[in-house]
Structures are given as structure tokens and as C-alpha cells.
Design a protein around this motif. Structure first.
Motif, mmCIF file in Angstrom:
data_model
loop_
_atom_site.group_PDB
_atom_site.id
_atom_site.type_symbol
_atom_site.label_atom_id
_atom_site.label_comp_id
_atom_site.label_asym_id
_atom_site.label_seq_id
_atom_site.Cartn_x
_atom_site.Cartn_y
_atom_site.Cartn_z
ATOM 1 N N TRP A 385 0.857 -1.187 0.000
ATOM 2 C CA TRP A 385 0.000 0.000 0.000
ATOM 3 C C TRP A 385 0.891 1.234 0.000
ATOM 4 C CZ3 TRP A 385 -0.806 4.463 2.618
ATOM 5 C CH2 TRP A 385 -1.988 5.140 2.333
ATOM 6 N N PRO A 386 0.659 2.206 -0.885
ATOM 7 C CA PRO A 386 -0.339 2.184 -1.960
ATOM 8 C C PRO A 386 0.024 1.182 -3.047
ATOM 9 C CG PRO A 386 1.043 4.128 -2.149
ATOM 10 C CD PRO A 386 1.437 3.465 -0.854
ATOM 11 N N ALA A 387 -0.983 0.848 -3.850
ATOM 12 C CA ALA A 387 -0.817 -0.255 -4.796
ATOM 13 C C ALA A 387 0.163 0.065 -5.914
ATOM 14 C CB ALA A 387 -2.175 -0.645 -5.386
ATOM 15 N N SER A 388 0.426 1.315 -6.197
ATOM 16 C CA SER A 388 1.352 1.686 -7.270
ATOM 17 C C SER A 388 2.338 2.693 -6.715
ATOM 18 C CB SER A 388 0.581 2.269 -8.463
ATOM 19 O OG SER A 388 -0.102 3.450 -8.072
ATOM 20 N N PRO A 389 3.557 2.748 -7.270
ATOM 21 C CA PRO A 389 4.019 2.036 -8.463
ATOM 22 C C PRO A 389 4.764 0.752 -8.146
ATOM 23 C CG PRO A 389 5.570 3.733 -7.909
ATOM 24 C CD PRO A 389 4.527 3.778 -6.834
ATOM 25 N N PHE A 390 4.599 0.203 -6.919
ATOM 26 C CA PHE A 390 5.328 -0.997 -6.539
ATOM 27 C C PHE A 390 4.348 -2.140 -6.329
ATOM 28 C CE2 PHE A 390 7.777 2.647 -4.977
ATOM 29 C CZ PHE A 390 8.997 2.408 -5.591
ATOM 30 N N GLY A 391 4.886 -3.355 -6.386
ATOM 31 C CA GLY A 391 4.088 -4.539 -6.167
ATOM 32 C C GLY A 391 4.938 -5.624 -5.551
ATOM 33 N N LEU A 392 4.255 -6.684 -5.051
ATOM 34 C CA LEU A 392 4.937 -7.815 -4.427
ATOM 35 C C LEU A 392 4.858 -9.034 -5.327
ATOM 36 C CD1 LEU A 392 3.976 -7.762 -0.632
ATOM 37 C CD2 LEU A 392 6.175 -7.219 -1.661
ATOM 38 N N GLU A 393 5.951 -9.783 -5.367
ATOM 39 C CA GLU A 393 6.001 -11.056 -6.079
ATOM 40 C C GLU A 393 6.532 -12.107 -5.123
ATOM 41 O OE1 GLU A 393 8.285 -10.732 -9.601
ATOM 42 O OE2 GLU A 393 6.827 -9.437 -10.656
ATOM 43 N N ALA A 394 5.788 -13.210 -4.981
ATOM 44 C CA ALA A 394 6.208 -14.297 -4.110
ATOM 45 C C ALA A 394 7.321 -15.082 -4.787
ATOM 46 C CB ALA A 394 5.028 -15.209 -3.790
ATOM 47 N N THR A 395 8.429 -15.252 -4.058
ATOM 48 C CA THR A 395 9.561 -16.010 -4.603
ATOM 49 C C THR A 395 9.679 -17.392 -3.985
ATOM 50 O OG1 THR A 395 11.031 -14.996 -2.966
ATOM 51 C CG2 THR A 395 10.837 -13.904 -5.100
#
Length: 847
Positions: A385-395
Motif C-alpha cells: 500500500w499504496p498499490a502503485s508504483p510498486f508490487g509484491l512477487e512471491a519467490t
């Protein structure tokens, strides 16, 4: 054969390692209590790294919040034991004991997961709760009576924790061991032969516990059995085992269960009390309390599912007989998990600042998420949060990467406050937050921009060299060198007075740092009226970017030129002088250096033009507007001068009393501030009418410039006066009629027109005033009067439209020679920003 067997084993190990790498995880096994420096595995080789690559790419372990007791060798890339490994300290009774490690590899950044299993060795001997156990058994106890004993505990697991018990030889007692499950055994001391207190009052036995390790370890407890007389019935529980389930969030004082026992004896031997004999785990006995009379068991502490999931209590009921007898039961308390642990979020790696031109998908940070609860309570979901400009990726399980999802713009957002949020699946759900500060580094992606595309600058002529004309400013939203702006004159110029082109850099310069525009030399309006050029702003980025702005420099006229008298058109002064000697009278003026000559006839009526003074001013506009004044003689003389025409005419009829000659001193002034002036001397000879006619004829043959009164001279004194009187009478009648008609029209219009009517047009009106000495113009937003003087008007006008406040209301003066302010309906001292243009020199050349 043996070599082939070893090769097969090696192939199996290699295939297993390859399979583990393909799955994204490497597994190793190491026994506990391994010495420091013991090689657990060749981590760099198992990860597929070349020799020396582990040290170059900084292969290392990432801390997970607790000591891992292993480390990675920087030189060899091997996983080594760094400190004492105690499986019981790390995992307790959990099996298998697996440590999850994260290995970080840089350039490029990669993370690997290593699972290290710590195997158990038989390093813990069985331990009894006490070294000595005192038992009291009635002598009336029948053979086969069973007396529970507390078993030993072994911190090891598996076969190392499998205990067997033996009792020292005795003819009266034997040992009975019953296994309730794989991990728990119940011990009972069985009476094999009736007791005789008088024969043997005390029996001393040794109970030995042996684990299943190799080599095995043992623990002992001394049993001291006292034989009591009389009371031969022990209390009996209605259940041998009480099973209870409680959630871990139960508060202190919560009822666990109530046990119930009976004793068939009578009297004091029937009365008994309850007590907690022991607990498993041993240290948790203090968490419970029992009412000695009712048998109610309540919580004295708090339960924690994550620490102990099963509590076992041994309850004893002891009567008051002599000797006292006791009965026993067990209470098994199963702790149920509740969602009482929030998720935990750790940042294992953070790569900041992030360049604003970073590509989508760039890894910014590595995170690890865990929850101590189990089941749905321990299942965690994460988001940003906030949703942009970053995000999560499960590794991997519990591991995430914070990546860039959108393009960045430092000028819009220079720093992001990112919050990683985690929430478990419990009811109600618990969450955790971890804030990250991600600054954005700048790149040169913005060109300098001026506040205006076109700058209009007004400068007075004759300014000092180095005078500041204006300040220009361009904004560059970049930072540091990318936003540092320097200024320069780029291009532009103006036509010089000699007809050649001169670059703008010869007139003005701009300060490279401040944008201050200053003059290199004094400006001359008569040479330069408008200078247009461009100023460029360039930043210090790589590559540099720039922006341009156009500057229009208007030079304002100053009253720096005095009026100049012009000679009359015609032949040289010598020819005029000869004509004057041949003529006896007339209205012809002759030029001599410093003096003008003219003749007038006695009896000439009032208003007859005798001569005309001509002058020119090199300035323009108001500064070039000339007025003529009769300086000498003052008072009521026979002559007067037109205020703006320069015409010298008779103020009254001439007679012999006026003398043969009149000397007039005429001052020519402009309307500048301060005003400049020039003087002209006019000598008027008074002669008879016949002489004046001869002089007029002589003057017309000698000069192309004939006075306007020549025709009147030919008519004779009487005829000229009569004709002039008739003309003026007609003019006066027409003027009075026109004024009366105009008054009637204005009155009707004011009565019938709407109050809010606008009398002037929407656009600016232009006032043009022309005379023989030149022409000038100006414009305002309001309507103005039209002034036309005698003479031909000039058409080469340059008009600007500055804004001025409206003139104060009031009627114009009614003088025969009104001031310019009355004619123009403008302030006497005009605003210096007016623009005038007059072709004075060219106009006077055509006159």
C-alpha cells in the motif's frame, strides 16, 4: 565392486542435489554438537557457482532473527558450523529439526533457500523428577497392588528418547510398565508379596531408566518404601484418565476439569484430599492449581499453543488414615490454537535510491514474512500500500520481492513511503505493517522552461552602460546539476542607423547565472526603436537540455533633442536680400543667418499672415510636438504667432504709429520634460501698400516660397480688408449654427438614450494630430478628441496601445489658442510609456 558402489552413491547424491536446485532449495544434514568449522556442504558448488565466484558475488547468509550457528566461507563457498549446535535448544521435541536459511548472492541479486536438518545424537541421559522418592504402603496391601511412579524424561528424540525401566531385585515388589502411546509410558510399582511391617519396615529399591541410544545412557531414582499399618483402602477415581480441551487464550482462573474419587473406608480413613503429583512438561506444574476438597483444577498461568500443545497432570487423592492411602488418575489437557500471533515482516535487502528511469520489474527489496500460528491462523497474505508504483512477487514460501510496476517520475514524486502489509487467515484476522522509504534519484529529463514565451521590456534611451533592463527566469524541475540553469543571448538583432544589421549581443547581455538582462551601451531611440532577440536557458545535465524565450526590447524616447529652425524653401539668402531691396512692400520673408525678414503693408487688416516660422525636432511624439510663443515684444503688440502653426499674423490693423520696422523674438518649445527650445528673430518692415505689392512681385520672381498674403496685397488695402471681413463673418455664422445644432442633438440623445449606453466603440481609438511641422499619434482604450492643425498630415505613423487611466472629467478651456492638454483631452504630462512616431525631417523636407 566397492568402487562401483561408491560411484553409484555419488551419482545418487549429485542427482539429489540437482533435483533440489531445480526445486529452488538445497538441503543439508548435520548432527548436533558438531565441532565449529565442520563442513556441512559445498554450498557454492551445489548452487552451480564457479571457483572464486562465491567470494566475488558476496555469497552470504541472511539473518532470520535468531542465531543460525552456521556460516558461509567467503573463500571456498562452503557451509560451515560456526558455533555449538544443540538440537534440543533449537527445536525442543520437534522432529525433524529443520532450519530454513536464506542465502543471498549479488551481481545480479539472487536469493536461495537452504534447509539444514540438525539430527539428534544421544547426548542427554534420562532424568527423573527427583533423585529420591518416598512411598508409604500399608502393610495390609494385598499382593498385586499397584503404585504409580513418575517416569524419567529424555530431552532427545526418536530412539534416543525411547526409555526402558528396571527395578532392583526384590521379592516384594516388581515393576509394571504400560505404554499409553509411543512417547509416554506409565510406571507402576506392583506389590508381589504381602508386606510385613514388623519384618521389613522400609524397603529401599533403585529404579533405573535406560534410553535406546548407542551407547545408551541411564538415570536412576531411589525408592524409599515405608510400610504403614491399618488403613488398607486407598481412594479410587471414577476415571483413570480425564481428557480436556481448552483454547490457548483462556484467562487465569479458568476451570480445567473436576476429578472425583471415593474411599470405602470409614471415619478418618475415608476422608481424603486432592493434590497435583506431577506434570508433563515438568516445568508447567505451576500453571495449574487444584482444590484439595472439591477436586476442581483451575489455570494459574496462561496457555500457549506455540510452546506446549499437550499438558499431562498426575492427580493424587490421599486419605487421612493411618497410614494414609492414595489413589491416582491423570488429566490430559489439549491446548487449542487461537489466532493470537500477528504476522511478522522483515526486510532482508533494500536497494535504494531507485533511478527514475528504472525499468518495470526492477527488484527494490527482499522481504520475509512468517506467522507463529498454525493452520488458517498461520496462513499469511501480503500486499503493498499504496498499490502503485510498486508490487509484491512471491519467490518462495514466506519470501517476497518488492518490484517496480510502473514508470517513476522524480519531479512528480521524489520519495515514496511504501507500506508492506501482511494479514493472516484467522478470525478475527491479525495484521502487521512494515514501512519502507524509497527515494527516487534524478535523471535529466526536463528542459528549462521560461515563465513567458515572450518578454516585453521597456527601456529609456540614453541609459547608462551596464544598467539592468529586466530579469529572466527559467524553471527546471530537475535537481542538482540537472536543474542548474545558465542563460545566454542566443540570436536576434536590429537594423542600425547606418542601414546595417547589428547583432543583439552588441546591445545587451544576460548574466549566465542570475538571468539579469543588462545593456552593454547607451540606447538611442533615434537609432533603434525595437530590438527582438532570443535568450536560451541550458541546464547542466548530461546531455544538456535547453529552452528559449523571445525578448522584445522597446526603446522609450527621451527629450534629448532641441527644436531646430529650418530655412525657408527657395534660393540662397543673397537672392532673397536682393529681392528685398527691389521691393517696397509685401508679405515675403527672407532668410538671413540668425534673422528672418518680412514685409507688411500699413493698413493690413487683423489676421493677415506676415510670415511662417518652421522648425523640426529630431525626437518623436510628445517630445517632438512644437509650440511657438512671441517672446518680444510682450504686451499688446501689432503681431501674434500661431501657437502650433508658427504663422506670424497681424493682431490688429497696422498704422504708421507702429513705426517702419518691428523686431519679433519668437521662441519654439517642444512638449518634453524638461522642455527644450530654440529662438528665431523676425524683422518685419512696414511699408506702403504699393511698395508691398512690388515687394511681393519681386519675392515671387526670386523665390518659390510666396507668402499667403500675396493675393491680398494685389487687391489693395481696402479690398483685402473687406474680403477678409466677409470671410470671417461667414465662418462665424457657420460655427454658431453648427454649435447650436450639435447642442440640440446632444440634448435629445441624452434624454432618449439608455443610461448604460456606451458612447465609445469597444476597440481602442487613435488620436492623430498633424501639422506642417510633423505628425504624431497615440492610442488609448478610451475615446479621445481629434486634433487637426493647419497643414498636410503625415501618414507614416507607428501606433502602440498601452493602457492609461482615463482623463479626469471636466470641460475643455474656451481659449482661442487652447493648450495641448485641452485639445487632446489628455494629461499635461503624458505617461512616459506612450509611443510616438513622427516623420519630422522627411515631412519638413516636403513642405
Amino acid at each position: 565392486m566397492e568402487e562401483r558402489c561408491c560411484a553409484a552413491v555419488m551419482r545418487v547424491l549429485v542427482l539429489q542435489a540437482a533435483w533440489a536446485l531445480a526445486g529452488g532449495q538445497v538441503r543439508y544434514s548435520v548432527p548436533e554438537e558438531a565441532k565449529a568449522g565442520t563442513v556441512v556442504g559445498r554450498l557454492a558448488q551445489d548452487l552451480g557457482l564457479e571457483a572464486g565466484e562465491a567470494e566475488a558475488r558476496r555469497l552470504r547468509l541472511v539473518a532470520q532473527g535468531r542465531r543460525a550457528s552456521v556460516e558461509v566461507s567467503g573463500a571456498s563457498g562452503a557451509l560451515l558450523v560456526s558455533s555449538r549446535l544443540d538440537r534440543e535448544e533449537l527445536c525442543g521435541k520437534s522432529a525433524p529439526c529443520a532450519l530454513r536459511l536464506e542465502v543471498l548472492l549479488e551481481r545480479p541479486l539472487r536469493v536461495f533457500h537452504v534447509e539444514l536438518e540438525v539430527t539428534d545424537i544421544n547426548d542427554n541421559a534420562p532424568i527423573f523428577p527427583a533423585a529420591r522418592k518416598n512411598l508409604s504402603i500399608a502393610e495390609l496391601s494385598v499382593p498385586g497392588s499397584r503404585f504409580p511412579l513418575e517416569g524419567a524424561s529424555d530431552a532427545d528424540i526418536g530412539a534416543n528418547a525411547q526409555l526402558s525401566y528396571t527395578l532392583s531385585p526384590s521379592e516384594h515388589f516388581s515393576l509394571d510398565v504400560k505404554s499409553s502411546d509411543e512417547s509416554r509410558k506409565s510406571l507402576f510399582l506392583v506389590l508381589a508379596k504381602s508386606l510385613d511391617r514388623e519384618t521389613i519396615p522400609v524397603h529401599q529399591l533403585v529404579l533405573t531408566a535406560t534410553d535406546g541410544g548407542r551407547p545408551s545412557l541411564t538415570g536412576t531414582m531411589e525408592l524409599v518404601i515405608s510400610v504403614l499399618d491399618a488403613n488398607d483402602n486407598a481412594p479410587q477415581f471414577n476415571q483413570s484418565v480425564y481428557k480436556v480441551q481448552l483454547p490457548e487464550n483462556c484467562t487465569e482462573g479458568t476451570l480445567v476439569t473436576r476429578v472425583n474419587a471415593t474411599d470405602p473406608d470409614e471415619g478418618s480413613n475415608k476422608e481424603f484430599s486432592y493434590s497435583i503429583l506431577s506434570s508433563t512438561p515438568i516445568a508447567n506444574k505451576e500453571f495449574f492449581t487444584i482444590d484439595s476438597k472439591t477436586g476442581e483444577i483451575r489455570l494459574k498461568g496462561t496457555l500457549d499453543f506455540e510452546d506446549v500443545r499437550l499438558h499431562e497432570l498426575q492427580i493424587e487423592a490421599t486419605d487421612k488414615g493411618t497410614p494414609p492411602l492414595s489413589g491416582h488418575c491423570s488429566v490430559e489437557l489439549e491446548v487449542l490454537d487461537v489466532n493470537d500471533n500477528a504476522p511478522e515482516v522483515w526486510v532482508t535487502s533494500l536497494s535504494v535510491p531507485v533511478s527514475e528511469d528504472a525499468s518495470v520489474g526492477t527488484v527494490v527489496a527482499l522481504l520475509s514474512v512468517s506467522d507463529r500460528d498454525s493452520g488458517e491462523n498461520g496462513r499469511v497474505r501480503c500486499w503493498v500500500w499504496p498499490a502503485s508504483p510498486f508490487g509484491l512477487e512471491a519467490t518462495f514460501a514466506g519470501s517476497y520481492s518488492l518490484v517496480l510496476r510502473e514508470a517513476l517520475d522524480r519531479e512528480r514524486v521524489s520519495e515514496y513511503e511504501v507500506e508492506v502489509r501482511a494479514e493472516d487467515g484467522g478470525a478475527p484476522a491479525l495484521g502487521a505493517r512494515r514501512g519502507l522509504r524509497v527515494p527516487v534519484s534524478d535523471v535529466n529529463d526536463n528542459a528549462p522552461a521560461f515563465a513567458q514565451a515572450v518578454y516585453t521590456v521597456l527601456a529609456r534611451e540614453n541609459n547608462a552602460a551596464g544598467a539592468e533592463l529586466a530579469r529572466l527566469w527559467a524553471r527546471d524541475p530537475d535537481e542538482a546539476g540537472n536543474g542548474r540553469v545558465s542563460y545566454s543571448v542566443w540570436e536576434g538583432g536590429a537594423a542600425g542607423g547606418g542601414g546595417g544589421w547589428r547583432a543583439a549581443s552588441s546591445y545587451v547581455s544576460v548574466d549566465a547565472e542570475s538571468g539579469r538582462l543588462w545593456a552593454l551601451q547607451p540606447l538611442d531611440y533615434e537609432e533603434l526603436q525595437v530590438l527582438q532577440f532570443e535568450v536560451r536557458a541550458v541546464d547542466a545535465g548530461e546531455p544538456p537540455l535547453w529552452g528559449n524565450a523571445t525578448v522584445q526590447l522597446f526603446v522609450l524616447d527621451e527629450n534629448d533633442n532641441a527644436p531646430a529652425l529650418l530655412p525657408p524653401a527657395g534660393p540662397a539668402p543673397e537672392a532673397g536680400a536682393a529681392a528685398a531691396e527691389a521691393a517696397a512692400a509685401g508679405a515675403v520673408s527672407v532668410w538671413e543667418p540668425g534673422t528672418l525678414w518680412a514685409w507688411a503693408a500699413w493698413g493690413a487688416p487683423a489676421g493677415q499672415v506676415v510670415a511662417k516660422i518652421r522648425a523640426v525636432d529630431a525626437d518623436s511624439g510628445y517630445n517632438a510636438w512644437l509650440r511657438y510663443e512671441l517672446w518680444e515684444p510682450r504686451g499688446k503688440g501689432p503681431f501674434r504667432v500661431g501657437l502650433y502653426s508658427g504663422e506670424v499674423s497681424t493682431a490688429r490693423a497696422l498704422d504708421e504709429a507702429d513705426g517702419p520696422r518691428q523686431r519679433l523674438l519668437i521662441v519654439v518649445r517642444d512638449h518634453g520634460e524638461p522642455a527644450r527650445s530654440a529662438t528665431a528673430t523676425l524683422s518685419v518692415s512696414l511699408v506702403e501698400a504699393a511698395e508691398a505689392a512690388l515687394a511681393a512681385a519681386a519675392g515671387s520672381s526670386a523665390s518659390s516660397s510666396v507668402s499667403r498674403s500675396a493675393a491680398g496685397v494685389e487687391l489693395g488695402p481696402g479690398g483685402a480688408a473687406s474680403a477678409a471681413t466677409n470671410v470671417w463673418l461667414v465662418v462665424a455664422i457657420c460655427a454658431v449654427s453648427s454649435l447650436f445644432l450639435l447642442a440640440v442633438v446632444l440634448y435629445v440623445a441624452s434624454r432618449w438614450a439608455p443610461r448604460a449606453a456606451v458612447l465609445s466603440g469597444p476597440g481602442p481609438t487613435t488620436l492623430v494630430c498633424a501639422s506642417e511641422v510633423g505628425s504624431w499619434s497615440y492610442s488609448q482604450r478610451h475615446s479621445r478628441s481629434l486634433c487637426v492643425a493647419d497643414g498636410a498630415a503625415k501618414s507614416d505613423l507607428m501606433v502602440f496601445s498601452p493602457n492609461f487611466p482615463p482623463p479626469p472629467p471636466g470641460p475643455a478651456p474656451k481659449d482661442t489658442q487652447p493648450e495641448p492638454s485641452a485639445l487632446l483631452d489628455t494629461p499635461k504630462h503624458p505617461n512616459p510609456d506612450w509611443r510616438y512616431s513622427a516623420s519630422l525631417r522627411a515631412g519638413m523636407q516636403r513642405t
